[in-house]
Design an enzyme around this catalytic site. Structure first.
Site, PDB file in Angstrom:
ATOM      1  CG  ASP A 241     -75.556   9.523  12.038  1.00  0.00           C
ATOM      2  OD1 ASP A 241     -75.537  10.537  11.319  1.00  0.00           O
ATOM      3  OD2 ASP A 241     -75.978   9.528  13.213  1.00  0.00           O
ATOM      4  CG  ASN A 251     -74.087  13.353   9.026  1.00  0.00           C
ATOM      5  OD1 ASN A 251     -73.989  12.919  10.173  1.00  0.00           O
ATOM      6  ND2 ASN A 251     -74.185  14.649   8.774  1.00  0.00           N
ATOM      7  CE  LYS A 252     -80.501  13.492  11.393  1.00  0.00           C
ATOM      8  NZ  LYS A 252     -81.534  12.432  11.577  1.00  0.00           N
TER       9      LYS A 252
HETATM   10  O1  MRU Z   1     -81.099  11.520  14.035  1.00  0.00           O
HETATM   11  P1  MRU Z   1     -80.022  12.045  14.924  1.00  0.00           P
HETATM   12  O2  MRU Z   1     -80.265  13.398  15.489  1.00  0.00           O
HETATM   13  O3  MRU Z   1     -79.622  11.025  15.950  1.00  0.00           O
HETATM   14  O4  MRU Z   1     -78.845  12.218  13.886  1.00  0.00           O
HETATM   15  C1  MRU Z   1     -77.558  11.958  14.125  1.00  0.00           C
HETATM   16  C2  MRU Z   1     -76.772  13.187  14.107  1.00  0.00           C
HETATM   17  O5  MRU Z   1     -76.720  13.876  15.093  1.00  0.00           O
HETATM   18  C3  MRU Z   1     -76.044  13.618  12.949  1.00  0.00           C
HETATM   19  O6  MRU Z   1     -76.295  12.918  11.798  1.00  0.00           O
HETATM   20  C4  MRU Z   1     -74.585  13.778  13.266  1.00  0.00           C
HETATM   21  O7  MRU Z   1     -73.955  14.435  12.261  1.00  0.00           O
HETATM   22  C5  MRU Z   1     -73.860  12.504  13.566  1.00  0.00           C
HETATM   23  S1  MRU Z   1     -73.752  12.220  15.254  1.00  0.00           S
HETATM   24  C6  MRU Z   1     -72.440  13.240  15.820  1.00  0.00           C
END
Ligand code: MRU
Length: 353
Positions: A241, A251-252
């Protein structure tokens, strides 16, 4: 049968001055497309995660600026520039952690400021937003080619959250690499984490993988260590992100745990992100703002309370993986390895292929 690569969808589109997007909160059981004609509706869709994934949020934000411009040209022609900046700041604040939203909104404002005349600015902004989406999809396809070559022949690949076509302008980052490698016959299996609490893995990645005909299995997030320890995973690929200048990756939530487990088990940990996700003004991941979301995402399932009444819940939506755990970062401009400080900067400046 649709191939893995052909199965990629574009989750968002610009249609006659409106934004059309697939409501990701209803997937995988219902495929409902929303048509939004007010930028405030797009902001709400981003906050409610009807559209989500850092690059897709960036594309949605760009379209929201284009919609706002069309409205403000009619309602505030005399004060257009100021009003557009105000709307853009509301759009840019919709979610904090992903870098692509602020990046896209800034790019749109630059287009507005440098537009030839008030008569052309609305059209110029719509064109710019579509270009942002097209470039994102092209970047993902390029990442797919670069990243697929890194994956071990015949290996099983673990991925987290949803970094597929749904999370982007089209095709996907981490999942774009995985789909490319699957189509090339390079990998044998995909392991998707369910990704508590919002279940992007169970609902969205699983939907994309099954549509693409990929041999894939879902695991509980807490099963990842066991799977790695018992030889069921040969590489991990996630999206990002926001990536700081030193290569730290937001990232998530749960990504950091996976990266530590991968290192402990001698498994390569790859991160895929377009250069629009890089934030080279941030020296390290310590400075990344982590979004905290409603405790209800944790205490409820489908609107039904599952946690004991009265318990508090803490719901950080992202974590930061220190760069030492990251084997390589795949961008559309090539694969970057340590030291990330110089590698990422050279990549952005185009001095590395
Ligand atoms: O909270 P979200 O679903 O918007 O989270 C972002 C993501 O989809 C992931 O973290 C992802 O790995 C990065 S975006 C391709």
């Amino acid at each position: 049968m649709t191939s893995a690569v052909q199965a990629a969808i574009r989750p968002i589109a610009w249609v006659d001055g409106r934004v059309r997007l697939i409501d990701q909160t209803l997937l995988p059981h219902r495929e409902v497309w929303l048509e939004l004609s007010d930028y405030r509706e797009v902001v709400a869709a981003i906050k409610e995660m009807r559209i989500r994934g850092a690059p897709a949020i960036g594309v949605a934000g760009a379209y929201a600026v284009a919609i706002a411009a069309a409205e403000l040209m009619v309602t505030h022609p005399g004060d257009f520039a100021n009003q557009l900046e105000k709307a853009a700041s509301e759009i840019g604040d919709a979610r904090p952690t992903g870098a692509n939203l602020a990046w896209a909104v800034d790019r749109m404002l630059h287009t507005a400021r440098t537009s030839e005349s008030p008569a052309t600015v609305v059209e110029a902004l719509a064109t710019e937003a579509m270009a942002i989406q097209d470039e994102d999809e092209d970047a993902n396809r390029a990442m797919g080619r670069h990243g697929a070559q890194l994956l071990p022949q015949g290996g099983a690949i673990l991925t987290h959250c949803n970094a597929g076509s749904l999370a982007t302008g089209g095709f996907g980052t981490a999942l774009g690499i995985i789909m490319t490698a699957w189509e090339d016959g390079r990998i044998s299996k995909v392991i998707a984490t369910e990704t508590r609490p919002f279940l992007q893995g169970a609902r969205l990645t699983a939907w994309e993988l099954t549509k693409g005909g990929v041999d894939a299995s879902l695991i509980a997030d807490s099963a990842a260590g066991h799977m790695m320890q018992t030889g069921a995973v040969q590489a991990v690929v996630t999206g990002a992100d926001r990536i700081a200048a030193n290569g730290d990756v937001a990232n998530k939530i749960g990504t950091y745990s996976l990266a530590v487990l991968a290192k402990e088990n001698g498994i390569p940990f790859y991160v895929a992100a377009p250069t629009s996700t890089l934030d080279l003004d941030l020296p390290s991941g310590r400075d990344i703002v982590i979004e905290y979301r409603s405790p209800d995402e944790l205490t409820e399932l489908n609107g039904e309370r599952v946690a004991a009444d009265g318990i508090d819940a803490i719901n950080p939506a992202f974590d930061v993986t220190p760069h030492r755990y990251v084997t390589a970062i795949v961008t559309e401009k090539g694969v970057v390895r340590k030291p990330y400080g110089s590698g990422l900067r050279n990549t952005v400046e185009g001095t590395v292929g």
